[in-house]
Scaffold this active site. Structure first.
Site, PDB file in Angstrom:
ATOM      1  N   PHE A 150     -19.139 -15.638 -16.876  1.00 37.13           N
ATOM      2  CA  PHE A 150     -19.358 -14.181 -16.771  1.00 37.13           C
ATOM      3  C   PHE A 150     -20.013 -13.597 -18.008  1.00 37.13           C
ATOM      4  O   PHE A 150     -20.626 -12.534 -17.944  1.00 37.13           O
ATOM      5  CB  PHE A 150     -18.015 -13.449 -16.520  1.00 37.13           C
ATOM      6  CG  PHE A 150     -17.196 -13.241 -17.771  1.00 37.13           C
ATOM      7  CD1 PHE A 150     -17.441 -12.153 -18.600  1.00 37.13           C
ATOM      8  CD2 PHE A 150     -16.204 -14.135 -18.148  1.00 37.13           C
ATOM      9  CE1 PHE A 150     -16.715 -11.962 -19.766  1.00 37.13           C
ATOM     10  CE2 PHE A 150     -15.473 -13.960 -19.303  1.00 37.13           C
ATOM     11  CZ  PHE A 150     -15.731 -12.873 -20.116  1.00 37.13           C
ATOM     12  N   LYS A 174     -25.140 -20.746  -9.219  1.00 36.84           N
ATOM     13  CA  LYS A 174     -23.842 -20.182  -8.804  1.00 36.84           C
ATOM     14  C   LYS A 174     -23.350 -19.338  -9.975  1.00 36.84           C
ATOM     15  O   LYS A 174     -22.785 -19.853 -10.940  1.00 36.84           O
ATOM     16  CB  LYS A 174     -22.858 -21.326  -8.501  1.00 36.84           C
ATOM     17  CG  LYS A 174     -21.764 -21.013  -7.488  1.00 36.84           C
ATOM     18  CD  LYS A 174     -20.873 -19.828  -7.843  1.00 36.84           C
ATOM     19  CE  LYS A 174     -19.835 -20.162  -8.876  1.00 36.84           C
ATOM     20  NZ  LYS A 174     -19.096 -18.949  -9.329  1.00 36.84           N
ATOM     21  N   CYS A 282     -19.348 -17.260 -26.589  1.00 39.65           N
ATOM     22  CA  CYS A 282     -18.900 -18.609 -26.968  1.00 39.65           C
ATOM     23  C   CYS A 282     -19.247 -18.901 -28.415  1.00 39.65           C
ATOM     24  O   CYS A 282     -18.736 -19.842 -28.998  1.00 39.65           O
ATOM     25  CB  CYS A 282     -19.525 -19.653 -26.055  1.00 39.65           C
ATOM     26  SG  CYS A 282     -21.312 -19.648 -26.188  1.00 39.65           S
TER      27      CYS A 282
END
Ligand code: NAD
Length: 497
Positions: A150, A174, A282
């Protein structure tokens, strides 16, 4: 009025047949703005089928035509990035400037992939044996899956798909079900750029959609980015089904501040890298490792800056937006509560924030926690929120040991004015991406992005030369044209003479 967010196959929306949906919220208000389709197995097979049917034609499309389409995609993206940024802010929550930043880092990869003709050049050795030539070339794999998280709904898919498509593969993306609209916008842009039907497709969904991508024999490779437990599962499942896999996982990034560092630069950097995008990166710095006597001074400088940050709706004049969901906000707040109970000192308390935004938003302000120990849950977990922990150590060796003992190895940074210390750190630290006086060392597109240890499963990093390698496979051709001197039967092992 909430709208429906569909799949995308053959250059048009595909509603799917599962009947299952998930709500999509605006994190700055808490309002449900859409319902995203969740694929069942037949839906997934329909979308994979579009990519499979398109592959032979796209593989055989000339490099000149493929790159012309990629150039058009890049131009359209550059012209219309404000539209995409608004979609990202509305579903992820990050502020507009940050959304534009992620788009430009993704665009870099499209620019890199425009040079695919050069990157795919093979080699040829003439007369490897008498009258025998040997050449090598790289070919596409087939339909490939990209499964994204996300936190970067545009940039992370763009780490992969420009190279995959330029290399002659077809793609099923996806996206995260939390912010699925950016991928549809990108799909429409590809169609506008002239990409043939079925080359770029979007499959919306959750575990069911992912499992079909990991096991369907038509899917030849999987690029995954997300949390470590899911990355481990994706790697294990897809490799067991014969696929090429790169699965990038979670992170716990430390920044070491040595006593000779420029403390203002270090404090600015800790605030930018700790609280940018509300810590949902991240490559966010999560732990400040303060070495020696500078700790009090450093904490004071970071606290001063953190208190001045404006938390609010990303469409307004805010530095930092909300967290992505209410559940995630509550989880992050829970780590702060627990740290306090464990005896750490909450120096700046984001739980008290007064946001410039709707009361229903998922708010948590910048939070600075001092005197964190390595057995506390705020240290042992990837928090993924606007929470910066300070661990105090006495020496460089202690700082290095702390980082190398951590199960993650995504990014790290060192702040110092001593070139020798920096060089020693870059040599000794067991982390894939290192910044020296740079807080978020996200490599540029022509280098490769990837961590070590539990931050990446597989052996190929994203984009750059490794990305080209991942999305193509090598073929070596040994050629001889009729030469009477080599005629005749000979069962000996072929020699080069
Ligand atoms: P996530 O692991 O929850 O989801 C990632 C993807 O996996 C999504 O598309 C999701 O739909 C799918 N998924 C979720 N649960 C699944 C299951 N049980 N089975 C199969 N698929 C499943 O991650 P997230 O919360 O969306 O993203 C945040 C995480 O991603 C953090 O851990 C962050 O560190 C990591 N991340 C890593 C990098 C990197 O480069 N290493 C980059 C960005 C984000």
């Amino acid at each position: 009025m909430p709208h429906t967010i569909a799949h995308w196959a053959d250059n048009k929306p595909y509603p799917g047949s599962s009947g299952n949906t998930a709500p999509v919220t605006n994190p700055a208000t808490g309002a449900i703005t859409g319902h995203v389709a969740l694929a069942g197995v037949p839906d997934a097979r329909h979308v994979i089928g579009a990519a499979t049917a398109a592959f032979p034609g796209w593989r055989d499309t000339s490099l000149a035509k493929r790159t012309a389409i990629l150039f058009r995609f890049r131009e359209l993206l550059n012209e219309r990035k404000e539209e995409l940024a608004a979609i990202i802010t509305a579903e992820h929550g990050k502020v507009r400037s940050d959304a534009l930043g992620e788009i430009s880092r993704g665009q870099e990869v499209a620019e890199f992939a425009c040079g695919i003709a050069h990157l795919l050049k093979g080699g040829l050795s003439e007369n490897a044996s008498t009258s025998v030539d040997v050449s090598s070339l790289r070919q596409p794999l087939g339909p490939v899956a990209i499964i994204s998280p996300f936190n970067f709904p545009a940039m992370v898919p763009m780490w992969f798909f420009p190279i995959a498509i330029a290399g002659g593969n077809t793609v099923v993306l996806k996206p995260s079900e939390k912010d699925p609209s950016a991928s549809l916008w990108l799909a429409k842009l590809w169609a506008e750029a002239g990409l043939p039907d079925g080359v770029f497709n979007v499959l919306q969904g959750d575990k069911d959609a992912v499992d079909e991508l990991l096991t369907n024999p038509d899917v030849k490779a999987v690029s995954f980015v997300g949390s470590t437990p899911i990355a481990r599962y994706v790697y294990g499942t897809a490799t067991a089904h014969g696929k090429r896999v790169q699965a990038l996982g979670g992170a716990k990034n430390h920044a070491v501040i040595l006593p000779d560092a420029d403390l203002d630069l270090a404090a600015d950097s800790m605030v930018n890298a700790g609280f940018g995008s509300a810590g949902e990166r991240c490559m966010a710095i999560s732990v400040v490792v303060a070495v020696g006597s500078i700790a009090d001074d450093l904490v004071a400088r970071i606290a001063d800056r953190a208190r001045r940050l404006k938390t609010g709706d990303g469409t307004r004049d805010a530095d930092m937006g909300p967290l992505v969901t209410r559940a995630h906000r509550d989880k992050v707040r829970g780590y702060v509560d627990q740290a306090e109970r464990d005896g750490a000192k909450v120096v700046v308390d984001g739980r008290q924030v007064e946001p410039d935004g709707d009361a229903g938003g998922f708010w948590l302000g910048p939070t600075l926690i001092d005197n964190v120990r390595t057995d506390m849950s705020c240290y042992t977990n990837e928090i993924f929120g606007p929470v910066l922990s300070v661990v105090r150590v006495e020496t460089y060796d202690e700082a290095l040991a702390l980082i190398n003992a951590n199960p993650y190895g995504n990014g790290t940074a060192i702040f110092t004015s001593d070139g020798g210390a920096a060089r020693k750190f870059q040599n000794e630290v067991e982390v894939g991406m290192v910044g020296i006086n740079v807080p978020i060392p996200v490599p540029v597109a022509y280098y490769s992005f990837g961590g070590w240890k539990s931050s990446l499963f597989g052996d190929t990093h994203a984009h750059g030369a490794e990305g080209v390698h991942f999305f193509t496979r090598a073929k070596v051709i040994t050629t001889r044209w009729a030469d009477p001197s080599h005629a005749g039967v000979n069962l000996g092992f072929p020699r080069n003479d």
